[in-house]
Structures are given as structure tokens and as C-alpha cells.
Design a protein around this motif. Structure first.
Motif, PDB file in Angstrom:
ATOM      1  N   PHE A 329       0.840  -1.205   0.000  1.00  0.00           N
ATOM      2  CA  PHE A 329       0.000   0.000   0.000  1.00  0.00           C
ATOM      3  C   PHE A 329       0.871   1.249   0.000  1.00  0.00           C
ATOM      4  O   PHE A 329       0.609   2.208  -0.742  1.00  0.00           O
ATOM      5  CB  PHE A 329      -0.901  -0.019   1.243  1.00  0.00           C
ATOM      6  N   PHE A 330       1.902   1.253   0.798  1.00  0.00           N
ATOM      7  CA  PHE A 330       2.788   2.402   0.936  1.00  0.00           C
ATOM      8  C   PHE A 330       3.422   2.787  -0.396  1.00  0.00           C
ATOM      9  O   PHE A 330       3.544   3.973  -0.714  1.00  0.00           O
ATOM     10  CB  PHE A 330       3.880   2.062   1.963  1.00  0.00           C
ATOM     11  N   VAL A 331       3.820   1.796  -1.190  1.00  0.00           N
ATOM     12  CA  VAL A 331       4.545   2.100  -2.430  1.00  0.00           C
ATOM     13  C   VAL A 331       3.668   2.132  -3.677  1.00  0.00           C
ATOM     14  O   VAL A 331       4.095   2.655  -4.711  1.00  0.00           O
ATOM     15  CB  VAL A 331       5.703   1.099  -2.660  1.00  0.00           C
ATOM     16  N   ASN A 332       2.439   1.608  -3.590  1.00  0.00           N
ATOM     17  CA  ASN A 332       1.601   1.501  -4.783  1.00  0.00           C
ATOM     18  C   ASN A 332       0.331   2.332  -4.782  1.00  0.00           C
ATOM     19  O   ASN A 332      -0.218   2.630  -5.853  1.00  0.00           O
ATOM     20  CB  ASN A 332       1.200   0.033  -5.020  1.00  0.00           C
ATOM     21  N   GLU A 335      -3.127   7.596  -3.496  1.00  0.00           N
ATOM     22  CA  GLU A 335      -3.382   8.568  -2.435  1.00  0.00           C
ATOM     23  C   GLU A 335      -2.240   8.589  -1.418  1.00  0.00           C
ATOM     24  O   GLU A 335      -1.872   9.648  -0.904  1.00  0.00           O
ATOM     25  CB  GLU A 335      -4.713   8.255  -1.742  1.00  0.00           C
ATOM     26  N   ALA A 336      -1.696   7.408  -1.143  1.00  0.00           N
ATOM     27  CA  ALA A 336      -0.528   7.354  -0.258  1.00  0.00           C
ATOM     28  C   ALA A 336       0.637   8.096  -0.892  1.00  0.00           C
ATOM     29  O   ALA A 336       1.363   8.838  -0.231  1.00  0.00           O
ATOM     30  CB  ALA A 336      -0.155   5.902   0.028  1.00  0.00           C
ATOM     31  N   GLY A 337       0.798   7.902  -2.196  1.00  0.00           N
ATOM     32  CA  GLY A 337       1.879   8.580  -2.910  1.00  0.00           C
ATOM     33  C   GLY A 337       1.750  10.091  -2.863  1.00  0.00           C
ATOM     34  O   GLY A 337       2.748  10.813  -2.787  1.00  0.00           O
ATOM     35  N   LYS A 338       0.522  10.575  -2.888  1.00  0.00           N
ATOM     36  CA  LYS A 338       0.304  12.025  -2.817  1.00  0.00           C
ATOM     37  C   LYS A 338       0.675  12.570  -1.445  1.00  0.00           C
ATOM     38  O   LYS A 338       1.120  13.711  -1.332  1.00  0.00           O
ATOM     39  CB  LYS A 338      -1.157  12.336  -3.153  1.00  0.00           C
ATOM     40  N   ILE A 339       0.474  11.774  -0.421  1.00  0.00           N
ATOM     41  CA  ILE A 339       0.870  12.191   0.932  1.00  0.00           C
ATOM     42  C   ILE A 339       2.393  12.189   1.055  1.00  0.00           C
ATOM     43  O   ILE A 339       2.997  13.124   1.607  1.00  0.00           O
ATOM     44  CB  ILE A 339       0.253  11.252   1.988  1.00  0.00           C
ATOM     45  N   LEU A 340       3.026  11.174   0.519  1.00  0.00           N
ATOM     46  CA  LEU A 340       4.473  11.013   0.670  1.00  0.00           C
ATOM     47  C   LEU A 340       5.267  11.963  -0.213  1.00  0.00           C
ATOM     48  O   LEU A 340       6.357  12.399   0.163  1.00  0.00           O
ATOM     49  CB  LEU A 340       4.863   9.561   0.336  1.00  0.00           C
TER      50      LEU A 340
END
Length: 429
Positions: A329-332, A335-340
Motif C-alpha cells: 500500500f505504501f509504495v503503490n 493517495e498514499a503517494g500524494k501524501i508522501l
């Protein structure tokens, strides 16, 4: 933004993670409870916790307890956890430590989780190989980065001096550092840091000369004469008042807030490209980014792409599959990518990279543009570093350069100490 001290940073991040792990009530017995550990700035903690909270919303049966530990304290704590067979389910490593810790039994091989729940084949074989040790994938890279040099654009503009470029040679860098110190004319301010203390910069300098920190078999890839030349360069520059003094440089604890650049003691600083976001967050003036000085004459740049940071799974984890699902989830997740963003490097996932590009701010775009610029200037990724490499950096490179800068060692003694203690420490594969 005001730099945080270690205590306030830990209090902030741990308080946030405690609230996150509990949610609206006590964790249910059937929940998978994942412990996650990393080091980094407050900005990194905020982004990491943001992704964990997003995951909690989508996977309410997974409780995530995070902890951020700064500087060398992180490695001390990890060693303690290894001894007690109590390593966090998910913990952060980087290229200089993944082979060492995996060979010491700290990490769980992730091949068993690919392609499900770890769907990372779109990253490409070469990217996955960046975290492969002895034929097994021991972690997942969180972004690409490389070596870099940051500089305070406002200081250069006020001094009326040209900013460094990828073509700036070591000789030109030295002259520029001296000119900056004179032009600024401020007490306790210098053009450059005392770079002899950075193993990463030494690595670039050696690779520009066809050598490297380590050989593929394990021992050091350079000798006493190389070390003498390296130290002579920095001692000459320090003598010309181009670098910070020994007492200033030794205050750096390998974190953003203590670097001479971020503390306002130097106009330039050596670090990794993904840290541009973190440095800019604690500095008022706009930062520029460029390559480490060159050897000139068509020599190799000495740069190569690295996985900026890495998530690994603890070898003793009882929730390996759940941990792998969270890393996925963290790398794919977009929405997570937009946070990171790119705080941990340019995303490995092509779809995440494409999705976040439009939202990046000026600093983040500069980080991406720098990584893209290096495409035809980087060499092949080197073999995994040998066991003992972290101790070599901390207990040999840094300590020897400090002793030299304080005048406790002669240049010849420092060169012999660096090589002899390094070869005694590094264990062949």
C-alpha cells in the motif's frame, strides 16, 4: 520552520502514533498489530503517519504503531531489538545498511510475498535488485535518489558569486568555498562543510578515480595513498578557511537539523537528493541542488542511483504477510503517494510517479528533475556493501576525520588509521 530537538521530535511523533494505533477505542484482539520504525525529520514523520492513518481507514483490522528515532539512536535501538529478537515488523534501512543487517539476520526475505501481497513487478527487475542481498529481496525501495550537494541560493546571490554546477571541479569548489567565506564575512560562517567526514562523498571521489569504498569481496577498495590525497584536500581547504571548523562539524549527528548547512554555518552541504524537501522545510532561504564536485577531464561522475530508503520486514515478525500488505500500500497506492510526495525519493512505482507529478511543489519538482538529469551520468549500482560498513562510517571515517581536524592526528597518521582500521573492521563476504 524551527528545528526540533530530539526530545520534542520524539514526543510529537510518538504521541501521534499512539493516537493512531488506538483509533476510537482499544484495539480488538483479532487485529493484526504492526510495529513500524524509521528515522528522519518531523516532516517525514507527518507523511509516514498520514499514510498509516489512510491505511487504517481502509483496513480497520490492522493496528499500526509507529516510532521515529533520530540519528544514531535508531541503530542503537535496532541492535537492542535484534539481541532481544524483538525487531519491529516494518523498519527502515538504506543502501549502506541493508546488506549488513540482512546478513546479521535482521530481515525477512520478501520473495515469498511477491507478487501477492507485494505487487512490485512493475518496478522492474533492476529496481528490485537494488534491495537484493545474496540472491534474496530483503527490502522494498521507497524511492530513487543519488548523491548531491545543496546550496543556499540567497547567500550566493548576496555574495555576488556563481552557484556551483555539475561542471564545478574539486579545485573550483575549493576556491569558491574560500571566496564565499570572505564575501559573507560573518563570524562562524564558512563556504563549505568539512567534507572529509562524509563516507558518501569519499565514495564519489574514489569512483571518479576508478576506485570505491569497498571491493566486491569485502575489504576496502582504496589504500593509504588515496586516503592521504583525500585528507590533504580537506585539510588544505580548512587551512584556507573554506570549511567549518572541527568543533562545528562534529556537532552534526547525521540528521538534517544538525547539518552545518541547515544550522546556518555553511553555504553548501553534502547529502542525498531526496532530502531536499526536508532541508527546505527547516531553512528560510531557497536551496539549490547540484552534483558533488567533479574530477574534470571526462572522468566518471562517481554518482549512481540508489534506493533512497527501504522498508524491510523484521525476521522475527509474526505478521509478515500483513506487513508486506502495508508496504504494498505504501509504495503503490496513489493517495498514499500524494501524501508522501518525494521526501523519501522519486517513487519507484511508475503509476504513482505519474500521478503525483502535477501536485509537486517547486522543491519537490527540483528533486525529481535532479534525479532525471542524472540519467546519462550515473554508473551501475555497486554490489551490496559488506558487513561492518555502518561501523566503518560511524566509528572509523567520522572519528578519524574528527581527530585529524582537531589536530590529534597528522595527515599521515589519519590516512593509515582510516585504511588499517577499516580493513580490520570490514568482514569479507
Amino acid at each position: 520552520m524551527k528545528a526540533l530537538n530530539r526530545r520534542s521530535f520524539l514526543q510529537t511523533s510518538i504521541a501521534a502514533t499512539a493516537a493512531l494505533s488506538l483509533g476510537t477505542g482499544a484495539a480488538r484482539a483479532e487485529e493484526a498489530r504492526l510495529r513500524m520504525a524509521w528515522w528522519g525529520s518531523q516532516d517525514r514523520a507527518k507523511r509516514t503517519l498520514g499514510v498509516a492513518e489512510l491505511y487504517k481507514q481502509k483496513m480497520p483490522d490492522v493496528a499500526i504503531v509507529g516510532e521515529a528515532v533520530t540519528g544514531d539512536a535508531y541503530w542503537t535501538k535496532l541492535s537492542t531489538q535484534m539481541a532481544g529478537r524483538n525487531i519491529s515488523d516494518i523498519f527502515q534501512l538504506e543502501p549502506g545498511t541493508i546488506s549488513d543487517y540482512s546478513r546479521r539476520g535482521a530481515t525477512m526475505a520478501l520473495d515469498q510475498f511477491i507478487p501477492k501481497p507485494l505487487d512490485v513487478e512493475a518496478f522492474g527487475t533492476k529496481v528490485l535488485d537494488l534491495c537484493k542481498v545474496d540472491g534474496k529481496i530483503q527490502g522494498i525501495g521507497l524511492g530513487l535518489n543519488s548523491f548531491s550537494m545543496f546550496y543556499d541560493t540567497a547567500v550566493f546571490a548576496k555574495a555576488g558569486l556563481p552557484a556551483p554546477t555539475p561542471e564545478t571541479t574539486w579545485a573550483q569548489f575549493a576556491d569558491l568555498s574560500v571566496e564565499l567565506t570572505k564575501a559573507v564575512g560573518k563570524d562562524q560562517f564558512w563556504g563549505a562543510p568539512y567534507g572529509a567526514r562524509y563516507a558518501s562523498v569519499l565514495d564519489v571521489w574514489l569512483r571518479q578515480r576508478g576506485k570505491a569504498l569497498f571491493t566486491e569481496e569485502g575489504p576496502l577498495g582504496f589504500g593509504v595513498e588515496d586516503a592521504k590525497e583525500w585528507y590533504a584536500y580537506w585539510e588544505d581547504l580548512r587551512g584556507r578557511n573554506g570549511t567549518v571548523t572541527a568543533d562545528v562539524q562534529t556537532q552534526e549527528q547525521n540528521i538534517i537539523e544538525t547539518n552545518p548547512l541547515s544550522r546556518g554555518s555553511s553555504a553548501m552541504g553534502f547529502t542525498y537528493s531526496n532530502q531536499l524537501v526536508g532541508y527546505q522545510a527547516v531553512m528560510p532561504n531557497k536551496l539549490g541542488i547540484t552534483m558533488v564536485p567533479s574530477a574534470g577531464g571526462g572522468a566518471p561522475s562517481g554518482h549512481y542511483y540508489r534506493p533512497a530508503l527501504i522498508w524491510s520486514i523484521g525476521a522475527t515478525s509474526k505478521n509478515g504477510e500483513a506487513a508486506a500488505a502495508f508496504i504494498n500500500f505504501f509504495v503503490n497506492d496513489i493517495e498514499a503517494g500524494k501524501i508522501l510526495g518525494v521526501e523519501r525519493g522519486v517513487p519507484m512505482s511508475p503509476k504513482v510517479r505519474e500521478a503525483i507529478l502535477p501536485q509537486l511543489n517547486e522543491t519537490e519538482r527540483a528533486s525529481v528533475e535532479y534525479v532525471n538529469y542524472l540519467a546519462d551520468k550515473v554508473s551501475a549500482y555497486p554490489p551490496p556493501v559488506p558487513k561492518g560498513s555502518q561501523e566503518f562510517d560511524r566509528n572509523v571515517v567520522r572519528r578519524t576525520s574528527d581527530e585529524l581536524a582537531f589536530g590529534n592526528l597528522t595527515l599521515d597518521q589519519a590516512a593509515h588509521q582510516l585504511v588499517e582500521q577499516g580493513n580490520a573492521l570490514i568482514q569479507p563476504k
